[in-house]
Design an enzyme around this catalytic site. Structure first.
Site, PDB file in Angstrom:
ATOM      1  N   ASN A 236       0.899  -1.160   0.000  1.00 37.01           N
ATOM      2  CA  ASN A 236       0.000   0.000   0.000  1.00 37.01           C
ATOM      3  C   ASN A 236       0.934   1.206   0.000  1.00 37.01           C
ATOM      4  OD1 ASN A 236      -2.365  -1.536   0.117  1.00 37.01           O
ATOM      5  ND2 ASN A 236      -2.242  -1.683   2.351  1.00 37.01           N
ATOM      6  N   GLU A 317      -7.895  -3.355  -2.994  1.00 36.57           N
ATOM      7  CA  GLU A 317      -8.113  -2.652  -1.724  1.00 36.57           C
ATOM      8  C   GLU A 317      -7.873  -1.146  -1.854  1.00 36.57           C
ATOM      9  OE1 GLU A 317      -5.779  -4.886   1.201  1.00 36.57           O
ATOM     10  OE2 GLU A 317      -7.527  -6.152   1.567  1.00 36.57           O
ATOM     11  N   ARG A 350       1.218  -7.952  -8.112  1.00 38.58           N
ATOM     12  CA  ARG A 350       0.459  -8.829  -7.210  1.00 38.58           C
ATOM     13  C   ARG A 350      -0.905  -9.214  -7.795  1.00 38.58           C
ATOM     14  NH1 ARG A 350      -0.788  -7.010  -2.177  1.00 38.58           N
ATOM     15  NH2 ARG A 350      -0.034  -8.702  -0.876  1.00 38.58           N
ATOM     16  N   ARG A 360     -15.080 -15.013  -3.761  1.00 43.52           N
ATOM     17  CA  ARG A 360     -13.790 -14.318  -3.694  1.00 43.52           C
ATOM     18  C   ARG A 360     -12.622 -15.233  -4.071  1.00 43.52           C
ATOM     19  NH1 ARG A 360     -11.519 -11.130   1.663  1.00 43.52           N
ATOM     20  NH2 ARG A 360      -9.328 -11.183   1.099  1.00 43.52           N
ATOM     21  N   ASP A 389      -6.835 -15.111   1.714  1.00 42.77           N
ATOM     22  CA  ASP A 389      -5.936 -14.058   2.193  1.00 42.77           C
ATOM     23  C   ASP A 389      -5.155 -14.510   3.428  1.00 42.77           C
ATOM     24  OD1 ASP A 389      -4.655 -11.754   2.773  1.00 42.77           O
ATOM     25  OD2 ASP A 389      -6.426 -10.555   3.214  1.00 42.77           O
ATOM     26  N   GLU A 411       3.857 -15.827  -2.634  1.00 46.28           N
ATOM     27  CA  GLU A 411       3.962 -14.838  -1.557  1.00 46.28           C
ATOM     28  C   GLU A 411       3.413 -15.485  -0.280  1.00 46.28           C
ATOM     29  OE1 GLU A 411       1.508 -11.340  -2.014  1.00 46.28           O
ATOM     30  OE2 GLU A 411       2.640 -10.204  -0.545  1.00 46.28           O
ATOM     31  N   GLU A 417      -0.388 -12.148  10.882  1.00 44.97           N
ATOM     32  CA  GLU A 417      -1.601 -11.327  10.812  1.00 44.97           C
ATOM     33  C   GLU A 417      -2.836 -12.088  11.286  1.00 44.97           C
ATOM     34  OE1 GLU A 417      -2.492  -9.892   6.882  1.00 44.97           O
ATOM     35  OE2 GLU A 417      -4.467  -9.163   7.472  1.00 44.97           O
TER      36      GLU A 417
HETATM   37  C1  GCV Z   1      -0.921  -4.734   2.749  1.00 43.76           C
HETATM   38  C2  GCV Z   1      -4.729  -8.215   3.665  1.00 43.76           C
HETATM   39  C3  GCV Z   1      -4.187  -7.437   4.819  1.00 43.76           C
HETATM   40  C4  GCV Z   1      -3.766  -6.049   4.387  1.00 43.76           C
HETATM   41  C5  GCV Z   1      -2.755  -6.202   3.248  1.00 43.76           C
HETATM   42  C6  GCV Z   1      -3.414  -6.968   2.121  1.00 43.76           C
HETATM   43  C7  GCV Z   1      -2.480  -7.232   0.962  1.00 43.76           C
HETATM   44  O1  GCV Z   1      -5.956  -7.707   3.258  1.00 43.76           O
HETATM   45  O2  GCV Z   1      -5.135  -7.368   5.833  1.00 43.76           O
HETATM   46  O3  GCV Z   1      -3.200  -5.401   5.486  1.00 43.76           O
HETATM   47  O4  GCV Z   1      -2.308  -4.947   2.795  1.00 43.76           O
HETATM   48  O5  GCV Z   1      -3.819  -8.230   2.610  1.00 43.76           O
HETATM   49  O6  GCV Z   1      -1.908  -8.307   0.939  1.00 43.76           O
HETATM   50  O7  GCV Z   1      -2.317  -6.363   0.127  1.00 43.76           O
END
Ligand code: GCV
Length: 696
Positions: A236, A317, A350, A360, A389, A411, A417
């Site tokens: 991000n 996102e 990505r 999804r 995810d 990846e 997380e």
């Molecule tokens: C960096 C998930 C995580 C996000 C992350 C995203 C991604 O949604 O919660 O924090 O963002 O994956 O891999 O881009």
């Protein structure tokens, strides 16, 4: 490496007798900073004597930043391990010398005529061999490249740290993946997205003038496990990461990492040509935009000649991307790829896209499969292990095997997380191994995910880093094992998770057999334990929406689809038909209830509460059993850890013990929240054991 300052102890005005009692334990205190690179004196007198005879002199001929790093590392670590200063020499003067380098850097190595062997090992590979030279027994650590020689030096040190026989060595190593990368989700303001170990280690405000000594220790740790690239910033990405000021800062980091064979990469914000470039568009087919990316790449390579390339999260996102201009992902990736191509750089694009209509788990396949072959040759598609995810357990992503013409870079998520943050002791290597060994069947039996990913002309594997400013780097002393295991698997995906754990334990904790076997046992079961107390038998994405730690089955009804009839997401041919995205051997197996494995049952099927599993329990009984089993596993880990009191240093013992207490509360909360929630639908009986039920 930093040690406890002994002078502080000497100045303390304690009564002598108290000091005598306290001193041993104070000196033994450890804070985890040294990771697996501990160079504590070997406590076995006989072994010490043998090693001293076989590693009594270090000969690294030539001069370069990497050769200096090798010399410094060997000198520091061997002197520490052997408890006395090991001599540095520019030629072999004694039996038991350790001779390191390349045929180009060392006339002594050139004279050994190892070229043919070194050529088979490639650029990063090496040999470690016991030879006789001028009547002296010498350990030769040689590679075609200085980075390879550095890797060999770390391998040799590992042998001593893990107390192996080093008298007759004949080791040849080369990596399975060319690029072994850490993705940092670090922000310019010092925060780390999904980071649980303090702030970002990159001190952007201080750079480039002030360079934190920690960068060097970061580089050493990574080189010791073969990691050769770091993407410094969050996917991000802020556009400013690519402005002139921040490129200079990144260059200062690159200068520290370079001697250790680590290339710097940056995450790029796709809209940067607009937001920092002053253009009216970021359309990848616009010539001005393409020229901007080329000029930006030239600017970066001017300061970072070995820059690795860009990582891009696009149209995901809320991030900008080519679809904003009705262009494809390939159009977007190729514009950046063309900019870095003249410099030998790559683009990692990505595939984490979701939010469209339907399941999804199927979207990325639908968006990217039709683009196979449309990407330029220096583009990777970076694909998460699973299609949702980074969940506790996922089916492997259907893009593995679906893109024969486009290199896929797996990846993985090292940072925990969705797997207990830095509270839970979870050894993720078992999950990654299950993923890498998954059979896609796309070219017949045995077409594993690993063989697909390693089979492209350019290949690599990335892991989202779990590193921060916490003194022990990762928040939890055991989270270091995941960083270590990621590097070792990227180097050699054929290693077993037990082998990797054993190396790590011996280097990080102790060579005491009881410590090794106890910790190994704890680590071995820890991933399945977490799957059991969080999301067993294929449940997924029911963690709390913000920080992804606590359970939230109510919030994520659409992922588990529990109702009065049953539970699970129907991805079979009668449901979303996600099974159709896999090779028939795989799709059919998961489609058919008779052959669908229990551990992903609810990932693929919605089944009645009284459906009989292969375990012979009904789904409801199985859920109750698994959730309780996971909790019991944590209790067992507490007991096992308790048995190690006095066998590992007090500081880390206590820290881990506290974390295990928190983990137990976390596990019980998951169990009780989820089971009570599901009970509201099925009205079946469940009573958590009286001694440990959480309030509901
Ligand atoms: C960096 C998930 C995580 C996000 C992350 C995203 C991604 O949604 O919660 O924090 O963002 O994956 O891999 O881009």
């Amino acid at each position: 490496m930093m040690k406890k300052p002994i002078h502080l102890l000497q100045k303390t005005a304690f009564p002598a007798v108290l000091l005598a009692i306290l001193l041993p334990s104070l000196l033994q205190a450890e804070d985890g900073y040294q990771l697996w690179l501990r160079d504590k004196k070997i406590d076995d007198a006989q072994l010490l004597q043998t090693y001293s005879g076989l590693a009594g002199e270090i000969v690294v001929q030539g001069d370069s930043p990497t050769l200096s790093a090798i010399r410094e590392e060997l000198h520091q670590d061997l002197s520490g391990l052997l408890g006395s200063d090991v001599a540095l020499a520019d030629k072999v003067t004694q039996n038991g010398a350790v001779l390191v380098g390349t045929p180009a850097s060392s006339p002594l190595i050139a004279a050994l005529n190892l070229q043919a062997d070194l050529n088979t090992q490639g650029d990063d590979g090496y040999i470690v061999r016991s030879v006789t030279s001028n009547n002296n027994t010498v350990t030769v650590i040689a590679s075609k490249t200085e980075t390879g020689a550095l890797y060999g030096a770390f391998h040799f040190l590992r042998l001593l740290q893990t107390q192996q026989d080093i008298s007759h060595l004949d080791i040849s190593e080369k990596p399975k993946f060319q690029r072994r990368l850490l993705n940092h989700w670090d922000n310019l303001n010092g925060s780390v997205e999904r980071g649980y170990a303090g702030k970002s280690i990159w001190q952007w405000d201080d750079l480039p003038g002030k360079v934190d000594p920690r960068y060097k220790d970061y580089a050493r740790a990574n080189a010791s496990i073969g990691i050769n690239g770091a993407i410094l910033n969050n996917v991000n990405a802020k556009p400013e990461q690519l402005d002139a000021e921040h490129i200079k800062k990144a260059a200062a980091i690159a200068d520290v990492l370079r001697p250790y064979g680590i290339h710097v990469y940056l995450s790029a914000n796709f809209a940067a040509p607009k937001s920092i470039g002053g253009l009216s568009t970021a359309d990848p087919l616009d010539p001005a935009v393409q020229a901007w990316w080329k000029a930006k790449a030239d600017e970066i390579y001017g300061l970072i000649p070995d820059f690795g390339g860009f990582l891009v999260k696009a149209n995901s996102e809320g991030q900008p991307g080519p679809r904003d201009y009705h262009r494809t992902h390939a159009d977007g990736a190729n514009a950046l790829a063309d900019a870095v191509a003249p410099h030998g750089g790559v683009v990692m694009w990505r595939c984490f896209v979701y939010g469209g209509a339907g399941d999804r788990a199927m979207q990325a396949y639908k968006e990217f499969k039709p683009l196979d072959g449309a990407f330029h040759s220096n583009v990777f598609l970076q694909v998460k292990n699973g299609p949702i995810d980074f969940q506790p357990r996922e089916m492997f992503h259907p893009l593995y095997g679906a893109l024969p013409k486009t290199p896929i870079m797996p990846e993985l998520e090292i940072t925990q997380e969705n797997t207990g943050h830095s509270t839970d002791l979870v050894y993720l290597a078992n999950m990654w191994k299950e993923f890498l060994d998954s059979d896609t069947y796309v070219s017949g039996q045995g077409t594993t995910v690993a063989s697909i990913a390693q089979g492209y002309p350019i290949n690599g594997m990335a892991g989202v880093a779990n590193i921060g400013t916490d003194r022990n780097w990762c928040g939890h002393d055991f989270a270091q094992a995941n960083w270590y295991a990621f590097g070792r698997l990227a180097w050699n995906s054929s290693l077993t998770t037990d082998q990797i754990a054993e190396e790590w334990i011996r280097m990080t904790w102790s060579n005491d057999p009881k410590v090794v076997s106890t910790i190994q046992d704890m680590m071995r079961g820890s991933w399945e334990a977490m799957v059991s107390y969080e999301m067993p038998i294929g449940l997924t994405h029911i963690m709390e929406g913000g920080d992804h730690y606590a359970p939230a089955p109510k919030q994520f009804q659409d992922y588990h689809r529990a109702d009065e009839h049953g539970i699970g997401y129907d991805r079979s041919s009668t449901g979303s038909n996600a099974v159709s995205e896999y090779a028939p051997e795989v799709g059919n197996k998961y489609n058919d209830l008779a052959t669908c494995p229990d551990n992903l049952l609810l990932w693929f099927h919605h089944v009645p509460w009284d459906y009989k599993m292969k375990s012979d329990r009904t789904v409801w009984e199985e859920l109750c059993f698994r959730y309780n089993d996971g909790v019991n596993d944590v209790k067992n880990m507490q007991k096992q850890w308790g048995d190690l009191r006095g066998k590992v240093d007090t500081e880390r013992f206590t820290a881990v013990q506290k974390k295990l207490d928190m983990q137990l509360a976390h596990a019980k909360n998951w169990r009780d929240t989820c089971l009570h929630f599901f009970q509201d639908f099925n009205h079946l009986s469940y009573a958590p054991p009286a001694d440990d039920a959480t309030k509901h």
